[in-house]
Design a protein around this motif. Structure first.
Motif, mmCIF file in Angstrom:
data_model
loop_
_atom_site.group_PDB
_atom_site.id
_atom_site.type_symbol
_atom_site.label_atom_id
_atom_site.label_comp_id
_atom_site.label_asym_id
_atom_site.label_seq_id
_atom_site.Cartn_x
_atom_site.Cartn_y
_atom_site.Cartn_z
ATOM 1 N N TRP A 53 -21.377 -50.060 -19.442
ATOM 2 C CA TRP A 53 -21.716 -51.110 -17.697
ATOM 3 C C TRP A 53 -21.606 -51.051 -17.198
ATOM 4 C CZ3 TRP A 53 -25.615 -55.611 -18.572
ATOM 5 C CH2 TRP A 53 -26.707 -54.844 -19.580
ATOM 6 N N PRO A 54 -19.570 -50.755 -16.861
ATOM 7 C CA PRO A 54 -19.015 -51.086 -16.345
ATOM 8 C C PRO A 54 -18.951 -49.736 -14.881
ATOM 9 C CG PRO A 54 -17.418 -51.870 -17.939
ATOM 10 C CD PRO A 54 -18.713 -51.376 -17.806
ATOM 11 N N LEU A 55 -19.432 -48.769 -15.083
ATOM 12 C CA LEU A 55 -19.752 -47.117 -15.117
ATOM 13 C C LEU A 55 -20.888 -47.686 -14.149
ATOM 14 C CD1 LEU A 55 -19.477 -44.882 -17.668
ATOM 15 C CD2 LEU A 55 -17.432 -45.328 -15.964
ATOM 16 N N ILE A 56 -21.978 -48.499 -14.274
ATOM 17 C CA ILE A 56 -22.764 -48.549 -13.373
ATOM 18 C C ILE A 56 -22.738 -48.706 -12.176
ATOM 19 C CG2 ILE A 56 -24.764 -50.579 -12.717
ATOM 20 C CD1 ILE A 56 -24.956 -51.185 -15.528
ATOM 21 N N THR A 57 -21.475 -49.570 -11.437
ATOM 22 C CA THR A 57 -20.753 -49.823 -10.367
ATOM 23 C C THR A 57 -20.014 -48.016 -9.727
ATOM 24 O OG1 THR A 57 -19.409 -51.733 -10.305
ATOM 25 C CG2 THR A 57 -18.916 -50.421 -9.004
ATOM 26 N N TYR A 156 -29.007 -43.216 -12.426
ATOM 27 C CA TYR A 156 -29.289 -44.225 -13.425
ATOM 28 C C TYR A 156 -29.234 -42.763 -13.907
ATOM 29 C CZ TYR A 156 -30.371 -47.811 -16.235
ATOM 30 O OH TYR A 156 -30.797 -48.802 -16.960
ATOM 31 N N ASP A 157 -29.885 -41.889 -14.294
ATOM 32 C CA ASP A 157 -30.802 -40.764 -15.284
ATOM 33 C C ASP A 157 -29.256 -39.847 -15.598
ATOM 34 O OD1 ASP A 157 -33.425 -41.912 -14.752
ATOM 35 O OD2 ASP A 157 -34.309 -40.059 -13.855
ATOM 36 N N GLN A 158 -28.636 -39.335 -14.943
ATOM 37 C CA GLN A 158 -27.810 -39.080 -15.043
ATOM 38 C C GLN A 158 -26.607 -39.619 -16.121
ATOM 39 O OE1 GLN A 158 -25.083 -37.717 -12.053
ATOM 40 N NE2 GLN A 158 -23.596 -37.216 -13.658
ATOM 41 N N LEU A 159 -26.130 -40.791 -15.841
ATOM 42 C CA LEU A 159 -25.754 -42.300 -16.685
ATOM 43 C C LEU A 159 -25.955 -42.354 -18.328
ATOM 44 C CD1 LEU A 159 -23.114 -44.161 -16.942
ATOM 45 C CD2 LEU A 159 -24.250 -45.375 -15.722
ATOM 46 N N GLU A 160 -28.081 -42.135 -17.989
ATOM 47 C CA GLU A 160 -27.866 -42.877 -19.124
ATOM 48 C C GLU A 160 -28.393 -41.483 -20.286
ATOM 49 O OE1 GLU A 160 -31.479 -45.676 -18.971
ATOM 50 O OE2 GLU A 160 -32.733 -43.789 -17.808
ATOM 51 N N ASN A 161 -27.729 -40.408 -19.904
ATOM 52 C CA ASN A 161 -27.686 -39.555 -21.228
ATOM 53 C C ASN A 161 -26.816 -39.227 -21.837
ATOM 54 O OD1 ASN A 161 -29.650 -37.654 -19.440
ATOM 55 N ND2 ASN A 161 -28.368 -36.630 -18.033
ATOM 56 N N GLY A 164 -23.431 -38.842 -19.772
ATOM 57 C CA GLY A 164 -23.405 -39.539 -18.785
ATOM 58 C C GLY A 164 -22.049 -40.054 -18.164
ATOM 59 N N PRO A 165 -21.337 -41.087 -19.397
ATOM 60 C CA PRO A 165 -20.461 -41.818 -18.908
ATOM 61 C C PRO A 165 -19.639 -40.381 -18.086
ATOM 62 C CG PRO A 165 -21.349 -42.834 -20.325
ATOM 63 C CD PRO A 165 -22.049 -41.443 -20.559
ATOM 64 N N ALA A 166 -18.976 -39.913 -18.866
ATOM 65 C CA ALA A 166 -18.155 -38.766 -18.708
ATOM 66 C C ALA A 166 -18.497 -38.062 -17.207
ATOM 67 C CB ALA A 166 -18.096 -37.886 -19.851
ATOM 68 N N SER A 167 -19.919 -37.117 -16.942
ATOM 69 C CA SER A 167 -20.105 -37.077 -15.862
ATOM 70 C C SER A 167 -19.690 -38.404 -14.558
ATOM 71 C CB SER A 167 -22.045 -36.319 -16.007
ATOM 72 O OG SER A 167 -22.769 -37.437 -15.989
ATOM 73 N N ILE A 168 -20.510 -39.190 -15.125
ATOM 74 C CA ILE A 168 -19.862 -40.208 -13.773
ATOM 75 C C ILE A 168 -18.524 -40.067 -13.358
ATOM 76 C CG2 ILE A 168 -20.066 -42.083 -13.417
ATOM 77 C CD1 ILE A 168 -22.900 -40.527 -12.945
ATOM 78 N N VAL A 169 -17.972 -40.384 -14.711
ATOM 79 C CA VAL A 169 -16.089 -40.426 -14.372
ATOM 80 C C VAL A 169 -15.752 -39.257 -13.390
ATOM 81 C CG1 VAL A 169 -14.113 -40.280 -15.104
ATOM 82 C CG2 VAL A 169 -15.345 -42.040 -16.496
ATOM 83 N N ARG A 170 -16.358 -38.118 -13.660
ATOM 84 C CA ARG A 170 -16.259 -36.654 -13.290
ATOM 85 C C ARG A 170 -16.344 -36.659 -11.773
ATOM 86 N NH1 ARG A 170 -17.615 -34.178 -18.047
ATOM 87 N NH2 ARG A 170 -19.875 -33.144 -17.357
ATOM 88 N N ASP A 171 -17.389 -37.249 -11.655
ATOM 89 C CA ASP A 171 -18.295 -37.205 -9.849
ATOM 90 C C ASP A 171 -17.297 -37.918 -9.257
ATOM 91 O OD1 ASP A 171 -19.552 -34.727 -11.006
ATOM 92 O OD2 ASP A 171 -21.927 -35.985 -10.871
ATOM 93 N N TRP A 172 -17.290 -39.279 -9.967
ATOM 94 C CA TRP A 172 -16.350 -39.930 -8.926
ATOM 95 C C TRP A 172 -14.930 -39.523 -8.924
ATOM 96 C CZ3 TRP A 172 -12.099 -42.690 -8.694
ATOM 97 C CH2 TRP A 172 -12.393 -44.585 -7.692
ATOM 98 N N THR A 173 -14.498 -39.156 -9.326
ATOM 99 C CA THR A 173 -13.447 -38.441 -8.996
ATOM 100 C C THR A 173 -12.733 -37.829 -8.110
ATOM 101 O OG1 THR A 173 -12.672 -38.919 -11.935
ATOM 102 C CG2 THR A 173 -11.490 -37.939 -10.489
ATOM 103 N N ALA A 174 -14.080 -36.772 -8.225
ATOM 104 C CA ALA A 174 -14.035 -35.306 -7.322
ATOM 105 C C ALA A 174 -14.520 -36.023 -5.660
ATOM 106 C CB ALA A 174 -15.277 -34.602 -7.950
ATOM 107 N N ALA A 175 -15.108 -37.647 -6.122
ATOM 108 C CA ALA A 175 -15.759 -37.823 -4.981
ATOM 109 C C ALA A 175 -14.783 -38.858 -3.823
ATOM 110 C CB ALA A 175 -17.124 -38.705 -4.470
ATOM 111 N N SER A 176 -13.718 -39.436 -4.747
ATOM 112 C CA SER A 176 -12.980 -40.566 -4.311
ATOM 113 C C SER A 176 -11.212 -40.045 -3.656
ATOM 114 C CB SER A 176 -12.890 -41.484 -5.332
ATOM 115 O OG SER A 176 -11.569 -42.285 -4.907
ATOM 116 N N SER A 177 -11.317 -40.176 -2.209
ATOM 117 C CA SER A 177 -9.529 -39.886 -2.361
ATOM 118 C C SER A 177 -8.173 -40.633 -2.961
ATOM 119 C CB SER A 177 -9.154 -40.185 -0.697
ATOM 120 O OG SER A 177 -9.317 -41.330 -0.716
#
Length: 233
Positions: A53-57, A156-161, A164-177
């Motif tokens: 759930w913390p990955l929702i943020t 949200y659909d991505q996170l539910e896959n 999903g959690p691993a892909s959200i972490v990867r995308d966030w890492t790529a998007a944030s300095s």
């Protein structure tokens, strides 16, 4: 929260033109004058494990950045854990809160975005900014709301896959300095320390290397970038 407790379905969205008691993390005041920002909350009833759930943020921050890029031609940065910034000035805040209901835990996801500079007092000009100030033109709040809700649905659909959690972490890492190599000061409420960011843990916690080489995983607190402190992790 009242709607969630009374059984509101997932996806219920409540949009306000103005908030008289807007708030952010740690009960901080979120100034929300009429028609100056985008203020709304969404009821979510996640079916994945609570540890994710913390990955929702994080997925919400990605959705906001997607919307700013596609709808406003604006490239924004993500400051861990829940701020969208432009030029290191705050543009958007995200607050995900869990609510206990008869049907189980619910997440109430709140988002506040400064559309115009009237959204915050002039004394905050060095700390805050707005979409119109960064993009140089005006935007309609309902158009932005519809675009953002579509991006939220997609993320949200991505996170539910399954992955999903691993892909959200990867995308966030790529998007944030802030993800890697950022010199930061961390205030957890119980201690303050400096370090260099070393990516995210699986649950979205921020990994920070201290000067003695120890890695701390920050899951709550404030993180500020530093420009003049020199340390060797």
């Amino acid at each position: 929260m009242r709607q969630a407790k009374s059984g509101a379905p997932e996806g219920l969205c409540i949009f306000a033109r103005e908030q008289t008691h807007g708030r952010g993390r740690q009960e901080r005041v979120w100034v929300s004058p009429r028609d100056a920002g985008l203020y709304f909350s969404v009821v979510l009833r996640p079916q994945f494990v609570v540890s994710s759930w913390p990955l929702i943020t994080l997925m919400t921050a990605l959705a906001v950045c997607d919307t700013l890029r596609d709808s406003c031609d604006l490239q924004a940065d993500i400051k861990w854990p829940n701020d969208i910034v432009a030029g290191e000035r705050k543009l958007c805040g995200i607050l995900a809160e869990t609510v206990e209901t008869e049907a189980g835990l619910v997440c109430v996801l709140g988002i506040g975005i400064n559309i115009t500079s009237a959204a915050f007092p002039a004394e905050l000009n060095d700390l805050a900014t707005s979409i119109s100030a960064e993009a140089g033109k005006a935007f309609d709040s309902e158009d932005l709301l519809n675009a953002l809700l579509e991006q939220l649905r997609r993320r949200y659909d991505q996170l539910e896959n399954i992955d999903g959690p691993a892909s959200i972490v990867r995308d966030w890492t790529a998007a944030s300095s802030f993800a890697n190599g950022k010199l930061v000061r961390v205030d957890t409420g119980s201690e303050v320390f400096d370090g260099i960011t070393q990516g995210l843990a699986n649950d979205g916690g921020l990994r920070v290397a201290r000067s003695d080489g120890e890695i701390s995983i920050v899951r709550a607190g404030d993180v500020q970038s530093l420009r003049s402190v020199s340390i060797r992790p």
